[in-house]
Design a protein around this motif. Structure first.
Motif, mmCIF file in Angstrom:
data_model
loop_
_atom_site.group_PDB
_atom_site.id
_atom_site.type_symbol
_atom_site.label_atom_id
_atom_site.label_comp_id
_atom_site.label_asym_id
_atom_site.label_seq_id
_atom_site.Cartn_x
_atom_site.Cartn_y
_atom_site.Cartn_z
ATOM 1 N N ASN A 134 31.109 52.718 62.062
ATOM 2 C CA ASN A 134 30.322 53.268 61.103
ATOM 3 C C ASN A 134 31.207 53.553 59.804
ATOM 4 N N ASP A 135 30.866 53.531 58.541
ATOM 5 C CA ASP A 135 31.835 53.642 57.394
ATOM 6 C C ASP A 135 30.988 53.998 55.995
ATOM 7 N N VAL A 136 31.796 54.490 55.098
ATOM 8 C CA VAL A 136 30.749 54.739 53.852
ATOM 9 C C VAL A 136 31.695 53.933 52.832
ATOM 10 N N LYS A 137 31.020 53.078 52.102
ATOM 11 C CA LYS A 137 31.544 52.462 50.873
ATOM 12 C C LYS A 137 31.181 53.018 49.460
ATOM 13 N N LEU A 138 32.014 52.902 48.662
ATOM 14 C CA LEU A 138 31.829 53.567 47.350
ATOM 15 C C LEU A 138 31.698 52.392 46.455
ATOM 16 N N PHE A 139 30.478 52.490 45.471
ATOM 17 C CA PHE A 139 30.105 51.594 44.633
ATOM 18 C C PHE A 139 29.778 52.534 43.345
ATOM 19 N N GLU A 140 30.456 52.386 42.246
ATOM 20 C CA GLU A 140 30.330 53.079 40.986
ATOM 21 C C GLU A 140 30.313 54.604 41.288
ATOM 22 N N GLN A 141 31.134 54.850 42.075
ATOM 23 C CA GLN A 141 30.935 56.558 42.508
ATOM 24 C C GLN A 141 29.722 56.771 43.405
ATOM 25 N N SER A 142 29.152 55.908 43.918
ATOM 26 C CA SER A 142 27.861 56.069 44.885
ATOM 27 C C SER A 142 28.242 55.834 46.027
ATOM 28 N N LYS A 143 27.657 56.555 47.298
ATOM 29 C CA LYS A 143 27.988 56.183 48.745
ATOM 30 C C LYS A 143 27.062 55.368 49.132
ATOM 31 N N ILE A 144 27.527 54.232 49.602
ATOM 32 C CA ILE A 144 26.727 53.359 50.455
ATOM 33 C C ILE A 144 26.950 53.510 52.099
ATOM 34 N N ARG A 145 26.253 53.836 52.941
ATOM 35 C CA ARG A 145 26.386 54.089 54.385
ATOM 36 C C ARG A 145 26.582 52.520 54.962
ATOM 37 N N SER A 146 27.512 52.292 55.752
ATOM 38 C CA SER A 146 27.513 50.821 56.424
ATOM 39 C C SER A 146 28.009 50.905 57.672
ATOM 40 N N VAL A 147 28.023 49.975 58.376
ATOM 41 C CA VAL A 147 28.262 49.655 59.940
ATOM 42 C C VAL A 147 28.882 48.307 59.888
ATOM 43 N N TYR A 148 29.886 48.154 60.687
ATOM 44 C CA TYR A 148 30.632 46.809 60.789
ATOM 45 C C TYR A 148 30.626 46.284 62.339
ATOM 46 N N ASP A 149 30.027 45.306 62.579
ATOM 47 C CA ASP A 149 29.810 44.793 63.892
ATOM 48 C C ASP A 149 30.898 43.917 64.123
ATOM 49 N N GLU A 185 31.927 42.196 67.002
ATOM 50 C CA GLU A 185 31.624 40.929 67.534
ATOM 51 C C GLU A 185 31.083 39.894 66.715
ATOM 52 N N LYS A 186 30.281 40.243 65.852
ATOM 53 C CA LYS A 186 29.681 39.279 64.800
ATOM 54 C C LYS A 186 30.496 38.957 63.444
ATOM 55 N N ASP A 187 31.355 40.188 63.293
ATOM 56 C CA ASP A 187 32.162 40.007 62.222
ATOM 57 C C ASP A 187 31.091 40.110 60.816
ATOM 58 N N ILE A 188 30.387 41.054 60.793
ATOM 59 C CA ILE A 188 29.146 41.322 59.809
ATOM 60 C C ILE A 188 29.283 42.608 59.575
ATOM 61 N N TRP A 189 29.253 42.897 58.121
ATOM 62 C CA TRP A 189 28.850 44.274 57.661
ATOM 63 C C TRP A 189 27.487 44.488 57.318
ATOM 64 N N TYR A 190 26.641 45.646 57.646
ATOM 65 C CA TYR A 190 25.399 46.336 57.535
ATOM 66 C C TYR A 190 25.373 47.153 56.502
ATOM 67 N N PHE A 191 24.605 47.096 55.619
ATOM 68 C CA PHE A 191 24.604 48.251 54.428
ATOM 69 C C PHE A 191 23.199 48.772 54.426
ATOM 70 N N SER A 192 23.185 50.154 54.247
ATOM 71 C CA SER A 192 21.713 51.056 54.245
ATOM 72 C C SER A 192 21.087 50.383 52.885
ATOM 73 N N ILE A 193 19.959 50.143 53.195
ATOM 74 C CA ILE A 193 18.998 49.347 52.244
ATOM 75 C C ILE A 193 18.827 50.395 51.245
ATOM 76 N N VAL A 194 18.267 51.722 51.731
ATOM 77 C CA VAL A 194 17.941 52.718 50.964
ATOM 78 C C VAL A 194 19.101 53.212 50.075
ATOM 79 N N ASP A 195 20.411 53.256 50.559
ATOM 80 C CA ASP A 195 21.411 53.650 49.665
ATOM 81 C C ASP A 195 21.541 52.588 48.503
ATOM 82 N N VAL A 196 21.644 51.488 48.799
ATOM 83 C CA VAL A 196 21.582 50.266 47.901
ATOM 84 C C VAL A 196 20.643 50.452 46.714
#
Length: 88
Positions: A5-20, A22-33
């Motif tokens: 789990n991680d939190v990314k910042l976009f223009e000072q807004s937080k986007i919760r994310s999780v990195y898999d 094994e698959k080398d893929i980032w997933y981002f919270s739809i509601v945060d985006v």
């Protein structure tokens, strides 16, 4: 499945994310985006997403909604809750 789990910042807004790792893929919270895109708070974005996904299902666009995954991300209260996520 190894997830980080991680939190990314976009223009000072937080986007919760999780990195898999094994698959080398980032997933981002739809509601945060959505909150950033519609320039509203979390609750407004959550209601927007619920209504949008309901309309998509009613219109027969089931594939668009089913391509979203549900993963546990940390909520504002510190608890891990299932959250709709999508890849970039």
């Amino acid at each position: 499945m190894i997830m980080k789990n991680d939190v990314k910042l976009f223009e000072q807004s937080k986007i919760r994310s999780v990195y898999d790792e094994e698959k080398d893929i980032w997933y981002f919270s739809i509601v945060d985006v959505l909150a950033i895109l519609i320039e509203k708070d979390y609750q407004s974005a959550r209601k927007y997403w619920n209504k949008l996904s309901e309309r998509l299902r009613n219109e027969g666009a089931e594939q668009l909604v089913t391509n979203c995954h549900r993963l546990k991300l940390e909520a504002a209260d510190g608890k891990m809750r299932l959250t709709d996520v999508a890849t970039a």
